[in-house]
Structures are given as structure tokens and as C-alpha cells.
Design a protein around this motif. Structure first.
Motif, PDB file in Angstrom:
ATOM      1  N   ARG A 194       7.008   0.820  -0.144  1.00 20.44           N
ATOM      2  CA  ARG A 194       7.954   1.625   0.681  1.00 20.44           C
ATOM      3  C   ARG A 194       7.901   1.380   2.085  1.00 20.44           C
ATOM      4  NH1 ARG A 194       9.258   7.687  -0.018  1.00 20.44           N
ATOM      5  NH2 ARG A 194      10.925   6.662   1.366  1.00 20.44           N
ATOM      6  N   CYS A 195       6.655   1.208   2.636  1.00 22.82           N
ATOM      7  CA  CYS A 195       6.687   0.855   3.994  1.00 22.82           C
ATOM      8  C   CYS A 195       7.249  -0.427   4.648  1.00 22.82           C
ATOM      9  CB  CYS A 195       5.146   0.817   4.417  1.00 22.82           C
ATOM     10  SG  CYS A 195       4.373   2.653   4.480  1.00 22.82           S
ATOM     11  N   ALA A 196       6.947  -1.575   3.613  1.00 21.55           N
ATOM     12  CA  ALA A 196       7.857  -2.838   3.853  1.00 21.55           C
ATOM     13  C   ALA A 196       9.379  -2.745   3.658  1.00 21.55           C
ATOM     14  CB  ALA A 196       7.664  -3.727   2.664  1.00 21.55           C
ATOM     15  N   GLU A 197       9.842  -2.008   2.820  1.00 22.27           N
ATOM     16  CA  GLU A 197      11.279  -1.604   2.815  1.00 22.27           C
ATOM     17  C   GLU A 197      11.970  -0.795   3.968  1.00 22.27           C
ATOM     18  OE1 GLU A 197      11.551  -1.572  -2.297  1.00 22.27           O
ATOM     19  OE2 GLU A 197      11.487   0.156  -1.016  1.00 22.27           O
ATOM     20  N   GLU A 198      10.966  -0.020   4.562  1.00 19.79           N
ATOM     21  CA  GLU A 198      11.394   0.695   5.700  1.00 19.79           C
ATOM     22  C   GLU A 198      11.474  -0.148   7.006  1.00 19.79           C
ATOM     23  OE1 GLU A 198      12.448   4.138   7.682  1.00 19.79           O
ATOM     24  OE2 GLU A 198      12.228   3.897   5.536  1.00 19.79           O
ATOM     25  N   LEU A 213       9.242  -8.449  12.933  1.00 19.10           N
ATOM     26  CA  LEU A 213       8.484  -7.575  12.083  1.00 19.10           C
ATOM     27  C   LEU A 213       8.464  -8.444  10.703  1.00 19.10           C
ATOM     28  CD1 LEU A 213       9.462  -4.046  13.174  1.00 19.10           C
ATOM     29  CD2 LEU A 213       7.533  -5.730  14.034  1.00 19.10           C
ATOM     30  N   LEU A 214       9.584  -8.691  10.421  1.00 19.10           N
ATOM     31  CA  LEU A 214       9.724  -9.193   9.030  1.00 19.10           C
ATOM     32  C   LEU A 214       9.088 -10.424   8.902  1.00 19.10           C
ATOM     33  CD1 LEU A 214      13.430  -8.529   8.048  1.00 19.10           C
ATOM     34  CD2 LEU A 214      11.398  -7.400   7.035  1.00 19.10           C
ATOM     35  N   GLU A 215       8.956 -11.338   9.834  1.00 23.54           N
ATOM     36  CA  GLU A 215       8.090 -12.713   9.944  1.00 23.54           C
ATOM     37  C   GLU A 215       6.584 -12.201   9.787  1.00 23.54           C
ATOM     38  OE1 GLU A 215       9.134 -14.673  13.195  1.00 23.54           O
ATOM     39  OE2 GLU A 215      11.186 -15.230  12.672  1.00 23.54           O
ATOM     40  N   ARG A 216       6.127 -11.030  10.323  1.00 24.58           N
ATOM     41  CA  ARG A 216       4.783 -10.582  10.204  1.00 24.58           C
ATOM     42  C   ARG A 216       4.364 -10.203   8.857  1.00 24.58           C
ATOM     43  NH1 ARG A 216       3.654  -6.371  14.748  1.00 24.58           N
ATOM     44  NH2 ARG A 216       1.632  -6.438  13.584  1.00 24.58           N
ATOM     45  N   LEU A 217       5.560  -9.766   8.060  1.00 23.34           N
ATOM     46  CA  LEU A 217       5.020  -9.297   6.660  1.00 23.34           C
ATOM     47  C   LEU A 217       5.057 -10.670   5.711  1.00 23.34           C
ATOM     48  CD1 LEU A 217       7.426  -6.162   6.173  1.00 23.34           C
ATOM     49  CD2 LEU A 217       5.073  -6.212   6.580  1.00 23.34           C
ATOM     50  N   MET A 262       3.627  -1.144   9.965  1.00 23.52           N
ATOM     51  CA  MET A 262       3.087  -2.536   9.388  1.00 23.52           C
ATOM     52  C   MET A 262       1.952  -2.613   9.230  1.00 23.52           C
ATOM     53  SD  MET A 262       4.025  -5.701  10.012  1.00 23.52           S
ATOM     54  CE  MET A 262       5.416  -5.558  10.971  1.00 23.52           C
ATOM     55  N   ALA A 263       1.041  -1.614   9.541  1.00 23.70           N
ATOM     56  CA  ALA A 263      -0.510  -1.684   9.052  1.00 23.70           C
ATOM     57  C   ALA A 263      -0.471  -1.160   7.515  1.00 23.70           C
ATOM     58  CB  ALA A 263      -1.366  -0.514   9.811  1.00 23.70           C
ATOM     59  N   ALA A 264       0.487  -0.501   7.217  1.00 25.42           N
ATOM     60  CA  ALA A 264       0.489   0.028   5.570  1.00 25.42           C
ATOM     61  C   ALA A 264       0.960  -1.025   4.726  1.00 25.42           C
ATOM     62  CB  ALA A 264       1.041   1.201   5.699  1.00 25.42           C
TER      63      ALA A 264
END
Length: 405
Positions: free
Chosen positions: A249-253, A262-266, A235-237
Motif C-alpha cells: 500500500r505504501c509503494a502504491e501511494e 522515488l520509484l527508482e529507489r523502490l 519510503m521506509a515502510a
């Protein structure tokens, strides 16, 4: 100094002169990092002059280690003559003195010799296994074009990497990722990847903060492929990593974790690609209602993803754009005009025309672009060729060039 040509005819300098030489090594290292070619040539000459004096050689090697990790990638070809398009910066009789000393700098210089037999003996030297400052040289030889040298270097490299310190690994990874671009560099890169995988989480985290962009990306790729990133790290990355490739890549993971929370936080990510990944993931998980919030996003990629999400939720993005623009919005108006161009029709031109006189040049320019996309008559753009904003003039000219007039 007078440059390399002044040194070619000279023999090794005496100790008193060599002492004055070692003082300029840090400055030459800085010159190499600044891209000054003669600094690299002069550095090679000075290294050959101080290598016969163990104490001075030690100081010079320390100065080299204080430079950027990839410095030896520049020194290696420069220490050999006509190959690689370089003229010899060090005369044969000068560099031949490097055969005698046993100090680590001499071993490193022998490992950069044009003689393959000498390179092979150098990588088998005990100093290669015990002195971490020589690891970049050993790694370069692990990608050597001579098979025997390459095999000997890899044989020495494996035990040298078993208990490598974090600071030494930080110096190795930037070299390894560049060697990976070479035809014979795969084994060297694999050895460093194995060392990274054998490191603890703290060392991996340090590598992901490496100042070298390519090294940092390699550390992220290695961590992700091995599943070594915790949820908080991901999440931090995804939200704050400076390298856009690693961030995505971290978002896709995270998307593959099927976690709507978690997606809402992104969705708050500063990267449009991350926001698009989050929106797409939420739609896939049956949560398309977030799309309407991003119809006025500054990124066309995010806007298009948001329009798709609104349609998946049963709505009409064009209708939402019309309603918002009719209310004369503030800061988002330019993005809303651009969004209407994606999904509106010719009849929406009347809603956009008032923005041709907006006091903000970027809004006027976007209005021209949208009217052109909606099929407005070309004569509307002629008057805008005298607009005080160059951006508006360019848009109007582009619209007229794209017409059939």
C-alpha cells in the motif's frame, strides 16, 4: 489447582485464601495466551474470588493488563454461561458477589454479565471513564448485541478516548480491529479510528510499530487514508515494513506521486510486489529502460513486469535471455531459464538442454520445466526420473503426466 469443576460448588474464599489466589493470576494469563482452555476458566474463578477485596482486585487487574490486549475478548464470553457454547466456569452464587464491590475489576466483571441491565449500568460507571485498564471492556460493550448497552458504551467511550495515552491506545486497537469483524462492531472500530486520526504524528508512528499485525495494518490504513504519512515514512515502510500488505500500500501511494526518483529507489525493495509496482510506475512515466535489469529476478511477477517493460522500450526480452544464457551465467541462471520459458519458442530448447546436467538440482529442475513449456519431446524427461534430486524427479514426472502419452 484442581480445575474449574472443583470450584463450582464453593462459595467466595476468605481473604487469607484469596491472597494466595492473586499470586497465580500472571501464570494463568500466560496460560491463556498459550491457548490452555482450563487456564481461562480458572482465571475467571479466581477473578470472582479476589474481586471482593479491593487491594487484591487491583493487583489482579494489573496482571490482566500486562497480558495481550485481546485477553478480554476471551474472558467476556467465558464469564457468561451456556451462551457461546461454554459451560459456566463460575457458579451463579459466586459471580453474584460481583454486584457489590465498587472497585474497577468488579465494574469490568459486571460489564461482562449475562444480564443486559447490569452491563448497561456497568458501562455508565465512573470507573469506565477514568480507569484506562477498563477501556478494552468498554470497547467490547460498544459492540454489544443489546442496543441500549451499545449506545451507553459508545456514549461513555467518546470522552474516554479524547485524551487517551499512547500505551492505552496500543491496547485498544488490536481489540477494535477484531470487533470490526462483528456485525455490530463498526461503531466501536470507528470510534478508535477517530481517536487515531486525532492523535499526533508521533503516536500514529508508534501505532504503526505495534506488535499486533492486524493493529499495525489498521494504523497504516488509517494513516494512508488521512494522508498522514510523510515521504520518508512511505519510503521506509515500502522498503522495510514487515507486513506485506502495508508495504505494498505504501509503494502504491509512492507510485501515485509520479516521482521517478522515488520509484527508482523502490526497485531495491525486497518484496517482488514492490519491485513490480516500481517498474510499472516507471514505465507509465516513460522510463521503461529499467526493465532489462530485472529479467533475471527471482520473482516471476517481477520478471513478467520486466519483460513488459523491455517490450515497451522497443526491445525483445527473449533475445536478451538467449544472449545471457549463451554466456553460461552464474547465480541468475535458474531465473533466466524460467524467464525464457515465458517468452521463448520451441527453437530455444537447444539453449536450455545443456542445463539438464548442471550440478545444481534447482537449475536442472527449472530446465525440465522450461523444456516442457517450450514443447520439447517427452522422451527427454524419462532418464531424469532417476535423477538423484527429488525436485528434478518431480518436475520430470509432472512433465510426463502433462503429455499425451
Amino acid at each position: 489447582m484442581t480445575g474449574v469443576k472443583g470450584f463450582r460448588a464453593r462459595r467466595i474464599w476468605p481473604l487469607t485464601r484469596a491472597k494466595s489466589f492473586v499470586d497465580v493470576v500472571p501464570g494463568l494469563v500466560a496460560g491463556v495466551e498459550a491457548g490452555r482452555r482450563h487456564a481461562l476458566q480458572d482465571l475467571c474463578v479466581i477473578l470472582a474470588n479476589v474481586v471482593t477485596h479491593d487491594e487484591l482486585a487491583e493487583h489482579a487487574l494489573d496482571a490482566l493488563a500486562s497480558g495481550r490486549p485481546t485477553l478480554w475478548l476471551d474472558l467476556d464470553p467465558m464469564l457468561r454461561h451456556p451462551w457461546y457454547g461454554y459451560s459456566s466456569p463460575v457458579a451463579r452464587r459466586t459471580i453474584s458477589a460481583v454486584r457489590e464491590p465498587a472497585n474497577p475489576l468488579a465494574v469490568a466483571l459486571r460489564a461482562c454479565s449475562s444480564d443486559g441491565h447490569r452491563r448497561e449500568r456497568a458501562v455508565r460507571d465512573a470507573a469506565m471513564r477514568t480507569d484506562p485498564q477498563l477501556l478494552p471492556v468498554l470497547l467490547i460493550r460498544a459492540a454489544d448485541w443489546v442496543e441500549e448497552v451499545r449506545a451507553a458504551a459508545l456514549e461513555t467511550l467518546a470522552p474516554a478516548l479524547t485524551d487517551v495515552a499512547t500505551s492505552d491506545l496500543l491496547a485498544l486497537v488490536p481489540v477494535a480491529v477484531r470487533l470490526g469483524d462483528r456485525r455490530r462492531g463498526a461503531s466501536a472500530l470507528a470510534a478508535v479510528r477517530a481517536a487515531l486520526l486525532g492523535a499526533d504524528d508521533e503516536m500514529l508512528a508508534t501505532m504503526r510499530g505495534c506488535a499486533d499485525l492486524r493493529a499495525r495494518r489498521f494504523a497504516y490504513d488509517t494513516s494512508l487514508d488521512a494522508g498522514r504519512l510523510r515521504e520518508s515514512d512511505l519510503m521506509a515502510a515500502a522498503l522495510g515494513e514487515a507486513d506485506i500488505v502495508s508495504r505494498i500500500r505504501c509503494a502504491e501511494e509512492i507510485d501515485r506521486m509520479d516521482r521517478p526518483d522515488l520509484l527508482e529507489r523502490l526497485l531495491a525493495g525486497r518484496s517482488s510486489r514492490v519491485r513490480a509496482v516500481a517498474l510499472t510506475g516507471l514505465v507509465r512515466l516513460g522510463r521503461p529502460e529499467h526493465g532489462s535489469r530485472f529479467l533475471g529476478d527471482a520473482s516471476s511477477m517481477t520478471r513478467l513486469t520486466a519483460q513488459w517493460a523491455v517490450r515497451r522500450a522497443g526491445g525483445d526480452p527473449a533475445h536478451i535471455y538467449r544472449r545471457l544464457l549463451a554466456g553460461r551465467p552464474g547465480a541468475e541462471v535458474r531465473n533466466l531459464i524460467a524467464g525464457l520459458a515465458d517468452c521463448g519458442g520451441r527453437a530455444d530448447a537447444d539453449l536450455v538442454r545443456p542445463y539438464l546436467t548442471d550440478p545444481r538440482p534447482r537449475v536442472r529442475a527449472e530446465a525440465v520445466r522450461t523444456l516442457h513449456r517450450l514443447g520439447a519431446p517427452m522422451n527427454e524427461f524419462i532418464a531424469l526420473l532417476s535423477d538423484p534430486s527429488p525436485a528434478v524427479v518431480r518436475r520430470a514426472a509432472a512433465a510426463l503426466r502433462g503429455s499425451r502419452w
